[in-house]
Design an enzyme around this catalytic site. Sequence first.
Site, mmCIF file in Angstrom:
data_model
loop_
_atom_site.group_PDB
_atom_site.id
_atom_site.type_symbol
_atom_site.label_atom_id
_atom_site.label_comp_id
_atom_site.label_asym_id
_atom_site.label_seq_id
_atom_site.Cartn_x
_atom_site.Cartn_y
_atom_site.Cartn_z
ATOM 1 N N LYS A 12 0.839 -1.212 0.000
ATOM 2 C CA LYS A 12 0.000 0.000 0.000
ATOM 3 C C LYS A 12 0.864 1.249 0.000
ATOM 4 O O LYS A 12 0.621 2.196 -0.756
ATOM 5 C CB LYS A 12 -0.895 0.016 1.254
ATOM 6 N N GLN A 27 -5.013 -1.318 9.808
ATOM 7 C CA GLN A 27 -4.937 -2.669 9.254
ATOM 8 C C GLN A 27 -5.572 -3.682 10.212
ATOM 9 O O GLN A 27 -5.275 -3.680 11.408
ATOM 10 C CB GLN A 27 -3.460 -3.029 8.981
ATOM 11 N N ASP A 43 -11.453 2.876 4.235
ATOM 12 C CA ASP A 43 -11.887 1.475 4.203
ATOM 13 C C ASP A 43 -13.406 1.354 4.110
ATOM 14 O O ASP A 43 -13.927 0.280 3.785
ATOM 15 C CB ASP A 43 -11.442 0.753 5.489
HETATM 16 N N1 GUN Z 1 -7.026 -6.667 6.330
HETATM 17 C C1 GUN Z 1 -7.249 -7.395 5.215
HETATM 18 N N2 GUN Z 1 -7.908 -6.651 4.284
HETATM 19 C C2 GUN Z 1 -8.079 -5.431 4.846
HETATM 20 C C3 GUN Z 1 -8.673 -4.229 4.362
HETATM 21 O O1 GUN Z 1 -9.196 -4.128 3.248
HETATM 22 N N3 GUN Z 1 -8.642 -3.178 5.213
HETATM 23 C C4 GUN Z 1 -8.082 -3.264 6.460
HETATM 24 N N4 GUN Z 1 -8.113 -2.178 7.231
HETATM 25 N N5 GUN Z 1 -7.536 -4.361 6.923
HETATM 26 C C5 GUN Z 1 -7.522 -5.432 6.117
#
Ligand code: GUN
Length: 300
Positions: free
Chosen positions: A54, A98, A121
Amino acid sequence: MSATILDGKAFAATIRDQVATHVARLKADHNITPGLAVVLVGEDPASQVYVRSKGKQTVEVGMASFEHKRDADISEADLLALVQSLNDDPAVHGILVQLPLPKHLNEDLIINSIDPAKDVDGFHISNVGLLGTGQKSMVPCTPLGCLMLLRDHFGSLSGKDAVVIGRSNIVGKPMAQLLLGDSCTVTIAHSRTKDLPDVVRRADIVVAAVGRPEMVPGDWIKPGAVVIDVGINRIDAPEKGEGKTRLVGDVDFRSAVEVAGAITPVPGGVGPMTIACLLANTVTACSRANGLEEPEGLTA
Ligand code: GUN
């Protein structure tokens, strides 16, 4: 007949180009650099890989990337204070915490402490409610990526029979809301669904998001249906040598590709779309925060 392969990797690259163009315009015309803050708690190896990816892609499209790594034993109060400082930081337009978080932290409490306008998100309860009532919101990245692939393939989704397998808050439920928003007739199937094969066989669109390797075989798929495979499962691959593994989806690709009209591969389907949509959400959040025009085609 073999299905059309929906190339998420290539599509994600075009989305990143669109995001980069919009970012360049924000900088040149308004002296604004969109910023994304990612919070990673603990040492989970899969999460570390995601967060690194990311951060790299955020910088590649010209945005600012802020990474906040904290030890697994951080207190809830300290994590809430970190989120509050990011809410208050004008250089931060998107915040992602996350998941999963260590067990002693209340995930709902932390997520709902994020400023909904910065919740890239789309997990905050306000955004969930806005999406469910058809109002402008931040939309969860994976379902948004799936929707973009489907719209690109079909044009209009109106009147299609769609089955979403899986009822998670991250994928299944928001996916169903988005399909409903595009006038599909939507069924959400899950572990207690009676006669799942029969339910899936009626669908023009199948979105598989259960996290069980290759659980949907080709003979559940209606001929010509479009299959979106959200699963990313690592399984043993002894045929590649001892101790080797490979990635597979929730759909048995080999049999499904013979029946479906179109299908996403794993890897290279939905996966790359998720981070591209995170970047899209960040530039959207930045534009909204500054009262500027949103990038076209990058939101639901
Ligand atoms: N963990 C796995 N996929 C995601 C996601 O799309 N967002 C977040 N915040 N954590 C994750």
